[in-house]
Design an enzyme around this catalytic site. Structure first.
Site, PDB file in Angstrom:
ATOM      1  N   GLU A 139      20.255  -0.218  31.311  1.00  0.00           N
ATOM      2  CA  GLU A 139      21.698  -0.094  31.544  1.00  0.00           C
ATOM      3  C   GLU A 139      22.089   1.370  31.663  1.00  0.00           C
ATOM      4  O   GLU A 139      21.608   2.189  30.872  1.00  0.00           O
ATOM      5  CB  GLU A 139      22.474  -0.758  30.403  1.00  0.00           C
ATOM      6  CG  GLU A 139      22.240  -2.267  30.333  1.00  0.00           C
ATOM      7  CD  GLU A 139      23.010  -2.936  29.199  1.00  0.00           C
ATOM      8  OE1 GLU A 139      23.663  -2.231  28.406  1.00  0.00           O
ATOM      9  OE2 GLU A 139      22.952  -4.176  29.103  1.00  0.00           O
ATOM     10  N   ARG A 157      20.788  -9.910  24.855  1.00  0.00           N
ATOM     11  CA  ARG A 157      20.296  -8.602  25.276  1.00  0.00           C
ATOM     12  C   ARG A 157      19.494  -8.804  26.563  1.00  0.00           C
ATOM     13  O   ARG A 157      18.850  -9.831  26.759  1.00  0.00           O
ATOM     14  CB  ARG A 157      19.407  -7.962  24.205  1.00  0.00           C
ATOM     15  CG  ARG A 157      20.192  -7.405  23.012  1.00  0.00           C
ATOM     16  CD  ARG A 157      20.986  -6.166  23.425  1.00  0.00           C
ATOM     17  NE  ARG A 157      21.610  -5.481  22.297  1.00  0.00           N
ATOM     18  CZ  ARG A 157      22.868  -5.634  21.922  1.00  0.00           C
ATOM     19  NH1 ARG A 157      23.641  -6.488  22.564  1.00  0.00           N
ATOM     20  NH2 ARG A 157      23.361  -4.945  20.916  1.00  0.00           N
ATOM     21  N   HIS A 200      27.979  -5.082  30.516  1.00  0.00           N
ATOM     22  CA  HIS A 200      27.879  -5.122  29.049  1.00  0.00           C
ATOM     23  C   HIS A 200      29.275  -5.054  28.435  1.00  0.00           C
ATOM     24  O   HIS A 200      29.529  -4.287  27.499  1.00  0.00           O
ATOM     25  CB  HIS A 200      27.004  -3.997  28.519  1.00  0.00           C
ATOM     26  CG  HIS A 200      26.386  -4.313  27.190  1.00  0.00           C
ATOM     27  ND1 HIS A 200      25.126  -3.909  26.833  1.00  0.00           N
ATOM     28  CD2 HIS A 200      26.866  -5.011  26.113  1.00  0.00           C
ATOM     29  CE1 HIS A 200      24.850  -4.323  25.609  1.00  0.00           C
ATOM     30  NE2 HIS A 200      25.899  -4.997  25.148  1.00  0.00           N
TER      31      HIS A 200
END
Length: 298
Positions: free
Chosen positions: A240, A211, A259
């Site tokens: 994000e 993460r 991601h």
């Protein structure tokens, strides 16, 4: 009859299964849910809303590798079992191996020369990964699978658990590839900061499949500015999408993926197969796989 609250994809996957009623998230019928199947794309707010209304909920299954955005304390207080998918293990492990190879073979430098129309033999200073050293933070399925693949290519792999036991930093000075595959918890938040990055040898690379908040991004930018690190391959970020003014953009030694480490063809099918297997176990009284420890946060 079990009532399962899920999205349209989940309801489609459950159509052929007798003994269950699949209902939409947010619908009045979701208040009767025994199970919540959180598909990828279902927000934490959707989960919280269902938790609030479905007072008889007994099990939540999430199609996400991380659980840091879920109300773990509330789930534990209500004795609701939380499980997570195994659908991304191979995809993320392959991304990690690819990231190591990108770094070792100097791919960013070759890509830049290619875009500029320059023929520059050796510009990427490629090296063999055989004999190099990888330190993987996170010894779950993803870390173990990636570690096994790297070891098969004769990389010397060391692994530390998500709790990062005291003394693990002693491994940093001999590390070529610092790989993050750990969950985000209170303990791992900003685990990788200036001290850790400063302990790596010159030319080492950071590879983050965990993460974004596991890394102090300002410390990483400073380390890159100092040109001590070889570079970084990053899939996750504290915010994000990564903001346009982030100091991590437009660096020749930083590779950014949005991601997407989990993404691979057939992901939705693998998620459904995984949940349906868990559902079979639940209905037959067998122990569920990959039960999350709400206290440990993974």
């Amino acid at each position: 009859m079990l009532t399962i609250a899920t999205d349209q994809r989940g309801r489609t996957a459950l159509q052929a299964h007798s003994g269950v009623t699949a209902v939409p998230l947010g619908a009045p019928a979701a208040a009767r849910a025994d199970i919540l199947w959180r598909r990828a794309g279902t927000t934490a707010a959707d989960v919280t809303d269902t938790l609030t209304r479905a007072r008889g909920l007994r099990w939540v299954h999430t199609d996400t590798a991380g659980v840091d955005d879920l109300p773990l304390a509330d789930l534990a207080a209500r004795d609701i079992t939380l499980t997570k998918t195994s659908a991304y293990t191979d995809a993320v492990a392959e991304w990690i191996v690819t990231a190591v190879l990108i770094a070792a073979k100097g791919t960013p430098a070759y890509a830049e020369a290619s875009r500029a129309g320059r023929w520059e033999p050796g510009v990427g200073a490629p090296r063999l990964i055989s004999g190099t050293r990888a330190l993987i933070v996170g010894n779950g399925a993803i870390g173990q699978t990636a570690g096994g693949a790297l070891a098969a290519m004769e990389v010397h792999v060391s692994t530390v658990g998500s709790r990062a036991a005291a003394g693990w930093e002693a491994l940093l000075p001999g590390t070529d590839w610092l790989v993050l595959a750990c969950p985000l918890t209170e303990r791992t938040h900003h685990l990788i900061g200036a001290a850790v990055l400063g302990a790596l040898p010159a030319g080492a690379w950071l590879i983050n499949a965990a993460r974004g908040q596991v890394v102090d991004e300002h410390a990483l930018a400073a380390a890159l500015d100092a040109r001590r690190l070889g570079g970084a391959v990053l899939d996750t970020f504290a915010v994000e999408p990564l903001p346009a003014d982030s100091p991590l953009w437009k660096r020749p030694t930083v590779v950014i993926t949005p991601h997407d480490a989990w993404r691979a063809s057939g992901a939705g099918r693998r998620q459904a197969v995984d949940f349906l297997d868990q559902l079979h176990r639940y209905r037959s009284g067998q122990p569920l796989h990959r039960v999350v420890d709400a206290v440990a946060e993974y």
